[in-house]
Design a protein around this motif. Sequence first.
Motif, PDB file in Angstrom:
ATOM      1  N   ASN A 274       1.063  -1.176  -0.136  1.00 62.85           N
ATOM      2  CA  ASN A 274      -0.097  -0.378   0.033  1.00 62.85           C
ATOM      3  C   ASN A 274       0.860   0.863  -0.071  1.00 62.85           C
ATOM      4  OD1 ASN A 274      -2.202   1.426  -0.354  1.00 62.85           O
ATOM      5  ND2 ASN A 274      -2.153   2.155   2.073  1.00 62.85           N
TER       6      ASN A 274
ATOM      7  N   ARG B 186       8.693   6.290  -3.844  1.00 67.75           N
ATOM      8  CA  ARG B 186       9.345   5.768  -3.936  1.00 67.75           C
ATOM      9  C   ARG B 186      10.087   4.077  -3.253  1.00 67.75           C
ATOM     10  NH1 ARG B 186      12.255   6.814  -7.611  1.00 67.75           N
ATOM     11  NH2 ARG B 186      13.846   6.282  -6.951  1.00 67.75           N
TER      12      ARG B 186
ATOM     13  N   ASN C 299      -1.282  -1.077  -4.135  1.00 73.26           N
ATOM     14  CA  ASN C 299      -2.335   0.243  -4.204  1.00 73.26           C
ATOM     15  C   ASN C 299      -1.620   1.654  -4.051  1.00 73.26           C
ATOM     16  OD1 ASN C 299      -5.756   0.915  -3.699  1.00 73.26           O
ATOM     17  ND2 ASN C 299      -4.054   2.180  -2.041  1.00 73.26           N
ATOM     18  N   ASP C 300      -2.070   2.313  -4.286  1.00 73.35           N
ATOM     19  CA  ASP C 300      -1.608   3.710  -4.582  1.00 73.35           C
ATOM     20  C   ASP C 300      -2.873   4.478  -4.625  1.00 73.35           C
ATOM     21  OD1 ASP C 300       1.038   5.226  -4.288  1.00 73.35           O
ATOM     22  OD2 ASP C 300      -0.709   6.804  -4.593  1.00 73.35           O
ATOM     23  N   ILE C 301      -2.621   6.459  -4.471  1.00 69.61           N
ATOM     24  CA  ILE C 301      -4.366   6.974  -5.051  1.00 69.61           C
ATOM     25  C   ILE C 301      -4.012   7.898  -6.122  1.00 69.61           C
ATOM     26  CG2 ILE C 301      -4.739   7.116  -2.961  1.00 69.61           C
ATOM     27  CD1 ILE C 301      -3.242   9.922  -2.425  1.00 69.61           C
ATOM     28  N   TYR C 302      -2.946   7.222  -7.310  1.00 69.02           N
ATOM     29  CA  TYR C 302      -2.824   8.148  -8.745  1.00 69.02           C
ATOM     30  C   TYR C 302      -3.161   6.544  -9.612  1.00 69.02           C
ATOM     31  CZ  TYR C 302       1.838   6.587  -7.770  1.00 69.02           C
ATOM     32  OH  TYR C 302       3.222   6.066  -7.458  1.00 69.02           O
TER      33      TYR C 302
ATOM     34  N   ASN D  74      -8.457   5.241  -1.878  1.00 69.07           N
ATOM     35  CA  ASN D  74      -7.846   6.059  -0.327  1.00 69.07           C
ATOM     36  C   ASN D  74      -8.035   5.863   1.240  1.00 69.07           C
ATOM     37  OD1 ASN D  74      -9.842   7.440  -1.199  1.00 69.07           O
ATOM     38  ND2 ASN D  74      -9.692   9.260  -1.651  1.00 69.07           N
TER      39      ASN D  74
ATOM     40  N   CYS E 131       3.115   1.354   3.197  1.00 66.37           N
ATOM     41  CA  CYS E 131       4.331   2.109   2.309  1.00 66.37           C
ATOM     42  C   CYS E 131       3.774   3.621   2.014  1.00 66.37           C
ATOM     43  CB  CYS E 131       5.322   2.004   1.343  1.00 66.37           C
ATOM     44  SG  CYS E 131       6.194   0.199   1.857  1.00 66.37           S
TER      45      CYS E 131
ATOM     46  N   VAL F 201       1.078   7.179   5.121  1.00 76.02           N
ATOM     47  CA  VAL F 201       0.073   8.305   5.742  1.00 76.02           C
ATOM     48  C   VAL F 201      -0.155   7.199   7.001  1.00 76.02           C
ATOM     49  CG1 VAL F 201      -2.344   8.940   5.479  1.00 76.02           C
ATOM     50  CG2 VAL F 201      -0.843   8.508   3.969  1.00 76.02           C
ATOM     51  N   TYR F 202       0.381   5.858   7.101  1.00 71.79           N
ATOM     52  CA  TYR F 202      -1.026   5.345   8.379  1.00 71.79           C
ATOM     53  C   TYR F 202       0.259   4.557   9.107  1.00 71.79           C
ATOM     54  CZ  TYR F 202      -4.412   5.082   4.769  1.00 71.79           C
ATOM     55  OH  TYR F 202      -5.582   5.801   4.120  1.00 71.79           O
ATOM     56  N   HIS F 203       0.103   5.204  10.357  1.00 67.13           N
ATOM     57  CA  HIS F 203       1.089   5.255  11.077  1.00 67.13           C
ATOM     58  C   HIS F 203       1.004   4.255  12.609  1.00 67.13           C
ATOM     59  CE1 HIS F 203       3.224   8.191   9.072  1.00 67.13           C
ATOM     60  NE2 HIS F 203       4.242   7.216   9.103  1.00 67.13           N
TER      61      HIS F 203
ATOM     62  N   ALA G 207       7.999   2.582   8.436  1.00 60.26           N
ATOM     63  CA  ALA G 207       8.714   3.696   8.640  1.00 60.26           C
ATOM     64  C   ALA G 207       8.594   3.621  10.322  1.00 60.26           C
ATOM     65  CB  ALA G 207       7.775   4.733   8.570  1.00 60.26           C
TER      66      ALA G 207
ATOM     67  N   CYS H 111      14.710   4.607   7.688  1.00 59.11           N
ATOM     68  CA  CYS H 111      16.053   4.344   7.077  1.00 59.11           C
ATOM     69  C   CYS H 111      16.786   4.779   7.867  1.00 59.11           C
ATOM     70  CB  CYS H 111      15.969   5.068   5.535  1.00 59.11           C
ATOM     71  SG  CYS H 111      15.786   6.227   5.964  1.00 59.11           S
TER      72      CYS H 111
ATOM     73  N   THR I  33      13.265  14.685  -0.375  1.00 63.30           N
ATOM     74  CA  THR I  33      11.976  12.971  -0.391  1.00 63.30           C
ATOM     75  C   THR I  33      11.132  13.756  -1.715  1.00 63.30           C
ATOM     76  OG1 THR I  33      11.519  13.679   1.792  1.00 63.30           O
ATOM     77  CG2 THR I  33      13.450  11.844   1.240  1.00 63.30           C
TER      78      THR I  33
ATOM     79  N   ASN J 207      19.261   5.452   1.717  1.00 65.83           N
ATOM     80  CA  ASN J 207      17.979   4.873   1.889  1.00 65.83           C
ATOM     81  C   ASN J 207      16.702   4.738   1.422  1.00 65.83           C
ATOM     82  OD1 ASN J 207      18.766   7.925   0.024  1.00 65.83           O
ATOM     83  ND2 ASN J 207      16.377   8.171   0.769  1.00 65.83           N
ATOM     84  N   GLU J 208      16.533   4.205   0.518  1.00 65.25           N
ATOM     85  CA  GLU J 208      16.035   3.832  -0.705  1.00 65.25           C
ATOM     86  C   GLU J 208      16.740   1.723  -0.473  1.00 65.25           C
ATOM     87  OE1 GLU J 208      14.559   7.120  -3.363  1.00 65.25           O
ATOM     88  OE2 GLU J 208      15.629   5.912  -4.020  1.00 65.25           O
TER      89      GLU J 208
END
Length: 312
Positions: free
Chosen positions: A7, A11, A32-35, A65, A81, A84-86, A106, A134, A164, A294-295
């Motif tokens: 999700n 990057r 999944n993404d919002i674009y 979304n 990923c 948004v959600y932690h 994250a 990272c 970023t 970092n990626e």
Amino acid sequence: MIRVGINGFGRIGRILAREILKNPHFQLIEVNDIYDTKMMEYLLNQDSSYGNFKTNTTFKMTNCNDIKKLMWDNVDIVFECSGVYHKREELIWHIKNGAKKVILSAYSKELPTYIFGVNENKYRGEDIVSNSSCTANCTVPIFSIIDKYLGIDSAIITTIHSYTTDQNLLDNKNKDIRRARSATTNIIPLSSNVANATIEFLPHLRGKITAQSIRVPVTNGVLIDTNIKLSKKTSLTEIKKIIHTHTNPKISYISNDSFVSSDIKKMPYSNIIDEELIKLSKEDLLKLMLWQDNEYGYVSRLLDLAGIVISY
Ligand SMILES: NC(=O)c1ccc[n+]([C@@H]2O[C@H](COP(=O)([O-])OP(=O)(O)OC[C@H]3O[C@@H](n4cnc5c(N)ncnc54)[C@H](OP(=O)(O)O)[C@@H]3O)[C@@H](O)[C@H]2O)c1
């Protein structure tokens, strides 16, 4: 075969997808993404940092979304990923909607956190875990070794970090004031959570460790400048011996290669210890400079953690 969902196809999500698609132990089921999916496919295949990529493997692409409505077709692991959600109360929706386990890409204050080379062998089957940040993956394994063999009294960490996607190309509004400024033309001080992430593993450093991020106009790579007040006096020779003896070669590389940031691109390590830059002042003030992609370096650890989680 580990069935995977991702999700957030930014990057980290895309570099992770590339690695999963190349790895015979994993099967990418859904991203999944919002674009829109055309853009998702384009950005997966063309990448300014890592070059072109081609796959014949098919997988589902969705545009949802709302985490509550995002369905997973019996996947073993969802990598969260989106940035948004932690929180557990949000991430639990992945489990309710068909995933067995969730790995957050994250730092999170409230999730069990595993950093490879530090505590991954303590994993006890939790359904939602964090792979921390990272910079924590870069710093904590080395701090743990230094603390064990020399003791850490206090520390200041400066992460000299590529920009970023949450920064702006040109000056424009942003909810964080300095993130509003042009990332491509400025050295930009931002906050860092690496001190908090480190305290989780070395709690005696609470109130004795602080960190600052400096974003710089490069697209990839981080150099972490750590200044550590040691509990006992030592020598450069002893420090180098400790590093050579106790670092884990899977996640740490000791460099005498006079690297600059573009040299460390696509290196799979959590940290690259620049031996030429180790400094000691008055026998107890230690400077270590640690590189990381970092990626790519971070994605390598996400896959390692997935292996641990799935084989428990
Ligand atoms: N980049 C790094 O060096 C790095 C390293 C380690 C960990 N991380 C962490 O990994 C996470 C992702 O970072 P990133 O650099 O990959 O960020 P990114 O490039 O901005 O990717 C995040 C993606 O998720 C999308 N998204 C936003 N809201 C969403 C939603 N509700 N559902 C699904 N997708 C959504 C974003 O779309 P929009 O762009 O349209 O919002 C974007 O495409 C962050 O938590 C970051 O701290 C990043």
